[in-house]
Design a protein around this motif. Structure first.
Motif, PDB file in Angstrom:
ATOM      1  N   LYS A  30      19.143  24.322  53.901  1.00 38.88           N
ATOM      2  CA  LYS A  30      18.758  23.805  55.228  1.00 38.88           C
ATOM      3  C   LYS A  30      19.214  24.739  56.343  1.00 38.88           C
ATOM      4  CE  LYS A  30      18.462  18.926  54.256  1.00 38.88           C
ATOM      5  NZ  LYS A  30      19.098  17.612  54.408  1.00 38.88           N
ATOM      6  N   SER A  31      20.410  25.431  56.060  1.00 41.20           N
ATOM      7  CA  SER A  31      20.946  26.261  57.141  1.00 41.20           C
ATOM      8  C   SER A  31      20.477  27.720  57.072  1.00 41.20           C
ATOM      9  CB  SER A  31      22.490  26.229  57.110  1.00 41.20           C
ATOM     10  OG  SER A  31      22.915  26.757  55.870  1.00 41.20           O
ATOM     11  N   GLY A  32      19.854  28.229  56.042  1.00 41.01           N
ATOM     12  CA  GLY A  32      19.461  29.645  55.903  1.00 41.01           C
ATOM     13  C   GLY A  32      18.034  29.917  56.401  1.00 41.01           C
ATOM     14  N   ILE A  33      17.692  31.254  56.348  1.00 39.95           N
ATOM     15  CA  ILE A  33      16.350  31.657  56.783  1.00 39.95           C
ATOM     16  C   ILE A  33      15.418  31.580  55.603  1.00 39.95           C
ATOM     17  CG2 ILE A  33      14.966  33.548  57.721  1.00 39.95           C
ATOM     18  CD1 ILE A  33      17.619  34.611  58.888  1.00 39.95           C
ATOM     19  N   SER A  34      14.403  30.897  55.770  1.00 41.55           N
ATOM     20  CA  SER A  34      13.485  30.735  54.658  1.00 41.55           C
ATOM     21  C   SER A  34      12.533  31.930  54.608  1.00 41.55           C
ATOM     22  CB  SER A  34      12.688  29.447  54.826  1.00 41.55           C
ATOM     23  OG  SER A  34      11.823  29.591  55.932  1.00 41.55           O
ATOM     24  N   LEU A  35      11.955  32.151  53.502  1.00 43.76           N
ATOM     25  CA  LEU A  35      11.010  33.255  53.293  1.00 43.76           C
ATOM     26  C   LEU A  35       9.821  33.114  54.253  1.00 43.76           C
ATOM     27  CD1 LEU A  35      10.307  35.756  51.616  1.00 43.76           C
ATOM     28  CD2 LEU A  35       9.110  34.223  50.017  1.00 43.76           C
ATOM     29  N   ILE A  36       9.442  31.861  54.408  1.00 48.74           N
ATOM     30  CA  ILE A  36       8.270  31.595  55.265  1.00 48.74           C
ATOM     31  C   ILE A  36       8.548  32.034  56.692  1.00 48.74           C
ATOM     32  CG2 ILE A  36       6.831  29.728  56.253  1.00 48.74           C
ATOM     33  CD1 ILE A  36       7.427  28.238  53.541  1.00 48.74           C
ATOM     34  N   GLU A  37       9.798  31.740  57.069  1.00 51.35           N
ATOM     35  CA  GLU A  37      10.181  32.074  58.447  1.00 51.35           C
ATOM     36  C   GLU A  37      10.156  33.612  58.650  1.00 51.35           C
ATOM     37  OE1 GLU A  37      13.825  30.289  59.667  1.00 51.35           O
ATOM     38  OE2 GLU A  37      13.854  31.435  61.536  1.00 51.35           O
ATOM     39  N   ILE A  38      10.664  34.336  57.667  1.00 49.33           N
ATOM     40  CA  ILE A  38      10.680  35.809  57.757  1.00 49.33           C
ATOM     41  C   ILE A  38       9.268  36.353  57.806  1.00 49.33           C
ATOM     42  CG2 ILE A  38      11.278  37.923  56.462  1.00 49.33           C
ATOM     43  CD1 ILE A  38      13.805  36.329  55.550  1.00 49.33           C
ATOM     44  N   VAL A  39       8.445  35.796  56.966  1.00 47.96           N
ATOM     45  CA  VAL A  39       7.046  36.256  56.915  1.00 47.96           C
ATOM     46  C   VAL A  39       6.367  36.008  58.267  1.00 47.96           C
ATOM     47  CG1 VAL A  39       4.784  35.797  55.862  1.00 47.96           C
ATOM     48  CG2 VAL A  39       6.803  36.052  54.419  1.00 47.96           C
ATOM     49  N   VAL A  40       6.631  34.833  58.824  1.00 44.52           N
ATOM     50  CA  VAL A  40       5.998  34.480  60.120  1.00 44.52           C
ATOM     51  C   VAL A  40       6.500  35.422  61.212  1.00 44.52           C
ATOM     52  CG1 VAL A  40       5.879  32.708  61.918  1.00 44.52           C
ATOM     53  CG2 VAL A  40       5.549  32.084  59.531  1.00 44.52           C
ATOM     54  N   ALA A  41       7.873  35.658  61.155  1.00 45.41           N
ATOM     55  CA  ALA A  41       8.462  36.536  62.184  1.00 45.41           C
ATOM     56  C   ALA A  41       7.885  37.944  62.108  1.00 45.41           C
ATOM     57  CB  ALA A  41       9.974  36.580  62.006  1.00 45.41           C
ATOM     58  N   ILE A  42       7.781  38.461  60.857  1.00 46.15           N
ATOM     59  CA  ILE A  42       7.220  39.820  60.693  1.00 46.15           C
ATOM     60  C   ILE A  42       5.770  39.839  61.150  1.00 46.15           C
ATOM     61  CG2 ILE A  42       6.536  41.549  58.937  1.00 46.15           C
ATOM     62  CD1 ILE A  42       9.162  40.758  57.439  1.00 46.15           C
ATOM     63  N   GLY A  43       5.062  38.802  60.802  1.00 49.79           N
ATOM     64  CA  GLY A  43       3.637  38.704  61.216  1.00 49.79           C
ATOM     65  C   GLY A  43       3.498  38.706  62.721  1.00 49.79           C
ATOM     66  N   LEU A  44       4.401  37.950  63.334  1.00 44.75           N
ATOM     67  CA  LEU A  44       4.348  37.849  64.806  1.00 44.75           C
ATOM     68  C   LEU A  44       4.619  39.214  65.458  1.00 44.75           C
ATOM     69  CD1 LEU A  44       4.146  35.854  67.226  1.00 44.75           C
ATOM     70  CD2 LEU A  44       6.621  35.652  67.097  1.00 44.75           C
ATOM     71  N   LEU A  45       5.691  39.881  64.904  1.00 44.02           N
ATOM     72  CA  LEU A  45       6.039  41.208  65.465  1.00 44.02           C
ATOM     73  C   LEU A  45       4.881  42.198  65.273  1.00 44.02           C
ATOM     74  CD1 LEU A  45       9.780  41.698  64.444  1.00 44.02           C
ATOM     75  CD2 LEU A  45       8.828  41.694  66.729  1.00 44.02           C
ATOM     76  N   ALA A  46       4.293  42.109  64.086  1.00 45.01           N
ATOM     77  CA  ALA A  46       3.174  43.017  63.784  1.00 45.01           C
ATOM     78  C   ALA A  46       2.023  42.758  64.742  1.00 45.01           C
ATOM     79  CB  ALA A  46       2.723  42.828  62.339  1.00 45.01           C
ATOM     80  N   ALA A  47       1.744  41.473  64.983  1.00 40.73           N
ATOM     81  CA  ALA A  47       0.623  41.114  65.870  1.00 40.73           C
ATOM     82  C   ALA A  47       0.873  41.590  67.292  1.00 40.73           C
ATOM     83  CB  ALA A  47       0.412  39.606  65.843  1.00 40.73           C
ATOM     84  N   VAL A  48       2.150  41.538  67.722  1.00 42.08           N
ATOM     85  CA  VAL A  48       2.472  41.945  69.102  1.00 42.08           C
ATOM     86  C   VAL A  48       2.542  43.474  69.224  1.00 42.08           C
ATOM     87  CG1 VAL A  48       4.291  41.893  70.847  1.00 42.08           C
ATOM     88  CG2 VAL A  48       3.627  39.797  69.670  1.00 42.08           C
ATOM     89  N   LEU A  49       3.133  44.111  68.212  1.00 41.59           N
ATOM     90  CA  LEU A  49       3.344  45.560  68.306  1.00 41.59           C
ATOM     91  C   LEU A  49       2.039  46.359  68.313  1.00 41.59           C
ATOM     92  CD1 LEU A  49       6.516  46.253  66.130  1.00 41.59           C
ATOM     93  CD2 LEU A  49       6.231  46.511  68.582  1.00 41.59           C
ATOM     94  N   ALA A  50       1.043  45.846  67.592  1.00 40.32           N
ATOM     95  CA  ALA A  50      -0.238  46.587  67.541  1.00 40.32           C
ATOM     96  C   ALA A  50      -0.814  46.810  68.940  1.00 40.32           C
ATOM     97  CB  ALA A  50      -1.225  45.851  66.644  1.00 40.32           C
TER      98      ALA A  50
END
Lengths: 705, 143
Positions: free
Chosen positions: B4-24
């Motif tokens: 409950k307290s850690g970073i889930s894989l889904i969260e990392i994937v979403v974060a990377i996706g978000l950064l990728a979408a913004v950085l382009a």
């Protein structure tokens, strides 16, 4: 415990990664937008500068496109295009002019052309030009120098706006505008103005030897001044010249006001008036010239109340036929005289009759000489060419008075004998100096004829020498201006003419104040001087050039005509002579647009100058020039003002205009000449309005953006 | 509890996706800005070049400005179009065209139309060229 805590902080909480990603994304997005915005603004800024520069050049094109045309349009309003009445009226109305938009008055098509020119750059580009007349105020206001209410100075302001896309620039340039008359102030009222004529002595100008017909036999040639319009004057219509009209104007006792005046400054000079019926003679001083080819000597009668008492009674005196029949005859005496002039004593007795018989004393002839004057101030003897005027200065005229004792035998048979003698008996009262006088000197018929006249001695008519001398023949001297008064009575054909004339119109004027007016405005009041005339020209200078070559390079047009239309100063620091035209140009030089040239130094050498029309005039002034030469006998339409220069010997010259010089160099080499006054250039003539020029400077005074 | 307290894989994937979408788009913006800067510099230099040529021409005495059309090489060797020492070193990347047209009235030249056109490469790697034109007039005021 410590490790547990470390573990807790390393283990990310749920959602932290997302928050970090969003934060980084946001910051990057903000930076990107800021940078994009900055670069975009920078680009727009550069574009604005570039567009502004293009608009600036378009605005500059607007000014450059129309400025020559504006200068021409304004200048031509007073010369070649008098139909531009509205602008002409603005320029010639005396006094201050309020700021006026003259764009439409100039009638140029430049705004349309500029619009088209701008569109070649871009559809959004445009140019618009407006022209203003601003701050136009009087520039010549001192009546002691020259006060011309039309002479004004101000600015032509050209506003040009250029537009290109987002750029817009407005340029306004101010150029000095100068409205002046190109005539040299009061100086063009004078045919001749000599500042120091008398400095070389009273007898300086009495050096021509001429015979009884006025033909020069020796020495320099005369300088003849025509102070009115003559058929030779360029503005005169010689085909329709009416000599009778010209002579009729002489009857006006104030005709001198319309004439070109003569100023002879410096010490006293004496002019021995020349004799003869030829072209050179000043016969009209003494002869009635109102009839064609009939120059009648003028007899001046002495009024009876001025004569001694012996003239009032009838005297019984033995007649001269005593040798045959001794008889006493009743005679009535009167007195008259004729004036004559100087001529050379030649050995031709028929032409020297007036000098024969010792009528004039040798002392007088020695004092005055038989030489006449090189100056002929009132023209010549041709009908219609006598131009009486006012002569200023300490100038005296000397001429011969032949006194005639009029004898009328009262007894009919003696009277018939007397009248039958031809030519009529002539009893002249001879010139006698006091020491030679006595009451017993015979008064005889001059040709020793016995004709029934009285056996007369001086004591029978006069009580003493003093009385005799006031009625005898002699050389008399009077202020030159009195000649005007004498001639006035001749022209008006006054009966019972005596000398001096009964009416004194003009008097001697050695230090005169003059007044020149036109249209109720006083232009000048005071004593005229050449330095004042120079000051007037100097104050009008529109532009300066360094040397004479630069002057010709600038103002000769393609047809090798002088196209001046301005007042130009030539510094001429090399002190070169100013030859007009220069030797590499054809003679005479044609003047297309008149004006004035002011030389700081250098002599003036005239080789033939022709003005294109009657309302053009050229003035050449030299402040420190020492000589005026005429190197050709071609006519010169020029006013010359060189108060430190001497009129030198060179070619026989013809000048139409006014001559101001220091004096005239007179010796055997002087070839003489003729100066024709141009009445249309007289500053008190309404025609002188034609000589205004308006000059728009080529230099920008101000530049605003 | 730990899940409950850690970073889930889904969260990392979403974060990377978000950064990728913004950085382009961010990179695209930076790239575009860089190109804009190059273009601005090129345009500014072209503008300076045109102004310099124009200023030199209009400062010449009127009679020294010869009518005609001149290329870059003529401009570099100004004696071809002006009887005066005029020389403007123009960069190889720029081409200029100078046009001087004489306008006459009654046989007398009253003014000259001067047009300076400078062509330049918008950016280093761009094949297309842009051009830039300044026009003005010079008056003949001989007196």
């Amino acid at each position: 415990m410590g490790n547990h805590f470390f573990m807790l902080t390393l283990i990310p909480k749920k959602g932290v990664a997302l928050a970090v990603a969003i934060s980084i994304s946001s910051i990057l997005m903000l930076l990107a937008v800021a940078m994009f915005s900055f670069i975009n603004n920078q680009h727009l800024g550069i574009n604005a500068i570039v567009n502004g520069e293009i608009a600036h050049f378009l605005a500059e094109a607007g000014i450059n496109r129309c400025i020559p045309e504006i200068r021409n349009s304004i200048s031509s309003a007073l010369s070649t295009n008098p139909n531009n009445k509205k602008l002409r009226e603005i320029l010639l109305t005396p006094g201050k002019v309020k700021d006026t938009d003259i764009t439409k008055l100039l009638g140029g098509s430049w705004n349309k052309e500029l619009e088209k020119f701008a569109k070649e750059t871009d559809e959004t580009a445009a140019i618009e030009v407006k022209i203003w007349l601003r701050e136009l105020e009087n520039s010549e206001t001192d009546k002691k120098v020259w006060a011309d209410p039309i002479a004004r100075r101000g600015f032509v302001v050209i506003e040009s706006e250029g537009r290109y896309k987002t750029g817009k620039r407005k340029i306004a340039i101010k150029r000095l505008i100068n409205i002046t008359n190109i005539l040299p102030g009061f100086m063009s009222k004078f045919t001749m103005f000599l500042t120091e004529a008398g400095n070389n002595g009273t007898k300086k100008y009495n050096i021509i030897k001429n015979d009884y017909k006025g033909m020069v036999t020796d020495g320099p040639k005369p300088l003849i001044l025509y102070n009115h319009l003559t058929p030779e004057t360029p503005s005169a219509n010689s085909d329709n010249w009416n000599f009778d009209e010209a002579l009729k104007s002489e009857q006006n006792e104030d005709i001198w006001k319309n004439r070109g005046w003569i100023w002879i400054g410096g010490d006293k000079i004496r002019l021995n008036l020349c004799s003869g019926a030829g072209d050179l003679g000043e016969i009209f001083h003494f002869y009635d010239v109102s009839k064609v080819n009939d120059f009648s000597p003028i007899r001046f009668s002495t009024p009876e109340n001025l004569l001694p008492s012996s003239f009032k009674n009838i005297n019984k005196i033995p007649w001269d036929k005593t040798a045959s029949i001794i008889r006493t005859v009743s005679y009535k005496f009167g007195h008259s005289f004729v004036l004559d002039s100087f001529h050379d004593r030649s050995n031709r007795k028929s032409s020297d009759a007036m000098y024969e018989g010792g009528i004039l004393s040798t002392e007088e002839l020695h004092e005055h000489g038989s030489k006449s004057s090189v100056l002929h101030l009132y023209g010549d003897a041709r009908k219609g060419f006598q131009s009486r005027t006012k002569v200023f200065g300490n100038v005296y005229s000397a001429f011969i008075r032949f006194s005639n004792l009029e004898i009328e035998p009262k007894e009919p048979d003696v009277s018939n004998i007397f009248k039958s003698v031809f030519p009529p008996p002539l009893y002249l009262l001879r010139s006698i100096i006091e020491k030679d006088y006595s009451n017993s000197i015979d008064i005889k018929e001059i040709n020793q004829r016995i004709c029934g006249g009285p056996m007369l001695k001086t004591g029978m008519l006069f009580n003493n020498y003093s009385e005799y001398s006031s009625f005898m023949s002699k050389i008399i001297e009077q202020p030159y201006v009195y000649s005007y008064n004498n001639m006035q009575e001749i022209y008006t054909n006054k009966p019972n003419r005596h000398f001096p004339p009964s009416k004194t119109i003009l008097s001697l004027d050695t230090d005169s104040n003059i007044s020149l007016r036109r249209d109720n405005h006083t232009f000048f009041e005071g004593k005229p001087s050449a330095s004042t005339a120079l000051q007037t020209i100097e104050s009008r200078v529109h532009l300066e050039v360094g040397n004479i070559k630069e002057f010709w390079d600038k103002f000769l047009n393609e047809d090798q005509e002088l196209d001046l239309n301005a007042v130009v100063r030539i510094k001429n620091s090399e002190n070169l002579d100013f030859a007009v035209p220069p030797s590499n140009l054809p003679q005479p030089l044609k003047v297309r647009g008149g004006g004035a040239i002011l030389l700081d130094q250098g002599s003036i050498d005239l080789r033939g100058v022709l003005c294109n029309s009657a309302n053009e005039a050229l003035t050449i002034a030299s402040t420190y020039g020492t000589n005026i030469y005429f190197s050709s006998n071609l006519p010169n339409h020029v006013n010359i003002i060189a108060p430190n220069a001497e009129l030198s010997y060179s070619s026989k010259f013809i000048l139409f205009g006014s001559l101001c010089a220091k004096n005239i160099y007179v010796d055997n080499r002087f070839q003489g000449g003729k100066i024709y006054f141009r009445p249309e250039t007289a500053p008190d003539s309404s025609f002188s309005d034609s000589f205004y020029k308006v000059y728009v400077s080529t230099k920008d005074s101000y530049w605003n953006e | 509890m730990n899940s409950k307290s850690g970073i889930s894989l889904i969260e990392i994937v979403v974060a990377i996706g978000l950064l990728a979408a913004v950085l382009a788009p961010v990179f695209l913006i930076f790239s575009s800005g860089n190109r804009n800067m190059e273009m601005t510099e090129a345009e500014f230099r072209a503008h300076n070049c045109a102004i310099e040529i124009m200023e030199q021409i209009i400062s010449l005495p009127y009679k020294h400005i010869k009518s005609g059309t001149y290329t870059s090489s003529d401009v570099k060797n100004g004696l071809n179009f002006a009887n005066s020492a005029i020389l403007y070193k123009i960069s190889e990347n720029y081409e200029s065209e100078l046009k001087v047209e004489d306008m006459k009235e009654k046989g007398k030249s009253i003014f000259k139309k001067v047009s300076v056109k400078v062509s330049y490469q918008a950016t280093k790697n761009s094949a297309s060229k842009r051009s830039f034109t300044i026009k003005t007039m010079v008056a003949n005021e001989t007196n």
